[in-house]
Design a protein around this motif. Structure first.
Motif, PDB file in Angstrom:
ATOM      1  N   CYS A   1      21.437 -39.455  52.352  1.00  0.00           N
ATOM      2  CA  CYS A   1      21.451 -39.500  50.883  1.00  0.00           C
ATOM      3  C   CYS A   1      20.101 -39.054  50.312  1.00  0.00           C
ATOM      4  CB  CYS A   1      21.779 -40.916  50.415  1.00  0.00           C
ATOM      5  SG  CYS A   1      22.043 -41.020  48.633  1.00  0.00           S
ATOM      6  N   HIS A   2      20.150 -38.330  49.198  1.00  0.00           N
ATOM      7  CA  HIS A   2      18.928 -37.846  48.555  1.00  0.00           C
ATOM      8  C   HIS A   2      18.430 -38.759  47.446  1.00  0.00           C
ATOM      9  CE1 HIS A   2      20.286 -33.520  49.704  1.00  0.00           C
ATOM     10  NE2 HIS A   2      19.522 -34.031  50.628  1.00  0.00           N
ATOM     11  N   VAL A   3      19.302 -39.625  46.949  1.00  0.00           N
ATOM     12  CA  VAL A   3      18.993 -40.253  45.663  1.00  0.00           C
ATOM     13  C   VAL A   3      18.890 -41.770  45.698  1.00  0.00           C
ATOM     14  CG1 VAL A   3      20.010 -38.346  44.375  1.00  0.00           C
ATOM     15  CG2 VAL A   3      21.434 -40.305  44.968  1.00  0.00           C
TER      16      VAL A   3
ATOM     17  N   CYS B   1      24.902 -42.954  48.541  1.00  0.00           N
ATOM     18  CA  CYS B   1      25.645 -42.962  47.281  1.00  0.00           C
ATOM     19  C   CYS B   1      27.044 -42.382  47.454  1.00  0.00           C
ATOM     20  CB  CYS B   1      24.881 -42.186  46.209  1.00  0.00           C
ATOM     21  SG  CYS B   1      24.965 -40.392  46.389  1.00  0.00           S
ATOM     22  N   GLY B   2      27.222 -41.541  48.481  1.00  0.00           N
ATOM     23  CA  GLY B   2      28.533 -40.943  48.727  1.00  0.00           C
ATOM     24  C   GLY B   2      28.862 -39.768  47.829  1.00  0.00           C
ATOM     25  N   GLN B   3      27.958 -39.417  46.917  1.00  0.00           N
ATOM     26  CA  GLN B   3      28.279 -38.382  45.925  1.00  0.00           C
ATOM     27  C   GLN B   3      27.284 -37.236  45.845  1.00  0.00           C
ATOM     28  OE1 GLN B   3      28.659 -40.723  42.335  1.00  0.00           O
ATOM     29  NE2 GLN B   3      30.800 -41.185  42.750  1.00  0.00           N
ATOM     30  N   CYS B   4      26.049 -37.445  46.280  1.00  0.00           N
ATOM     31  CA  CYS B   4      25.037 -36.385  46.153  1.00  0.00           C
ATOM     32  C   CYS B   4      25.315 -35.294  47.197  1.00  0.00           C
ATOM     33  CB  CYS B   4      23.642 -36.970  46.316  1.00  0.00           C
ATOM     34  SG  CYS B   4      23.253 -37.440  48.011  1.00  0.00           S
TER      35      CYS B   4
ATOM     36  N   CYS C   1      24.933 -36.565  50.828  1.00  0.00           N
ATOM     37  CA  CYS C   1      26.071 -37.358  51.315  1.00  0.00           C
ATOM     38  C   CYS C   1      27.288 -36.467  51.559  1.00  0.00           C
ATOM     39  CB  CYS C   1      26.406 -38.457  50.306  1.00  0.00           C
ATOM     40  SG  CYS C   1      25.188 -39.787  50.243  1.00  0.00           S
TER      41      CYS C   1
HETATM   42 ZN    ZN Z   1      23.867 -39.658  48.288  1.00  0.00          ZN
END
Ligand code: ZN
Length: 199
Positions: A168-170, A175-178, A181
């Motif tokens: 994850c970057h954020v 987060c599963g969305q960036c 992920c």
């Molecule tokens: Zn993420």
């Protein structure tokens, strides 16, 4: 001695498993995902049986893009772009580790990296910049001609350890969305033909 810049992501985890460097180094430079990277890299080194070093230096005031929780810099190729990130990471690692006898720093760059500081012209330039200085430090990227999927397959990185990796970057939890992920999930599904799960 060879040291690997280790974020706990798929690329550096596969290289750690494949090449068994003398030391893995994880840098908390103030990125939002630092807690997750540190937890993943610590756990993976313990299980694989590699020496791990953590370096903390807060450069969040100097960062931009989603990893710093700030606006994206002009000219960025992606939201997570942090200007001059790889030369910063290599320099910090080299400052700490050159006096301890490390003479090669490995990066987890792969062929699918979008940023210029993950591509061959930059990597060759940085290797030259470092190697002409005291200590003769070399900078290498052993997987730079492979995609993440090919690297996972060639390194025989076990699927059972995928759950410990973190991309994850954020956030310090996936987060599963960036884009980090998303790439994690897609690469695991392609490499293993099984669910990518958490990132
Ligand atoms: Zn993420």
């Amino acid at each position: 001695m060879k040291a690997l810049l280790f974020s706990g992501g798929l690329d550096s985890s596969a290289i750690a498993w494949w090449l068994k460097p003398d030391l893995c180094v994880t840098i908390d430079y103030g990125q939002h995902s630092a807690g997750g990277e540190m937890a993943a890299s610590t756990a993976l080194c313990e299980i694989i049986g590699l020496k791990h070093r953590a370096i903390k230096v807060d450069l969040s005031a100097l960062g931009s893009g989603s990893m710093a929780g700030k606006a994206v810099a002009a000219g960025a190729s992606a939201a997570e772009f942090w200007p001059y990130r790889n030369q910063m990471l290599v320099t910090i690692a080299a400052m700490k580790l050159m006096p301890e006898g490390v003479n090669e720093i490995m990066l987890g760059a792969v062929s699918t990296d979008r940023h210029a500081d993950g591509k061959s012209p930059f990597l060759r330039s940085l290797d030259r910049t470092m190697s002409v200085q005291e200590g003769g430090m070399r900078v290498t990227a052993p997987a730079r001609k492979m995609s993440t999927v090919t690297l996972l397959k060639n390194s025989a990185f076990p699927y059972s350890l995928i759950g410990l990796t973190f991309s994850c970057h954020v956030h310090e939890f996936a987060c599963g969305q960036c884009s980090g992920c998303t790439k994690h999930r897609e690469c695991v599904e392609h490499a293993y033909g099984r669910p990518g799960g958490r990132a």
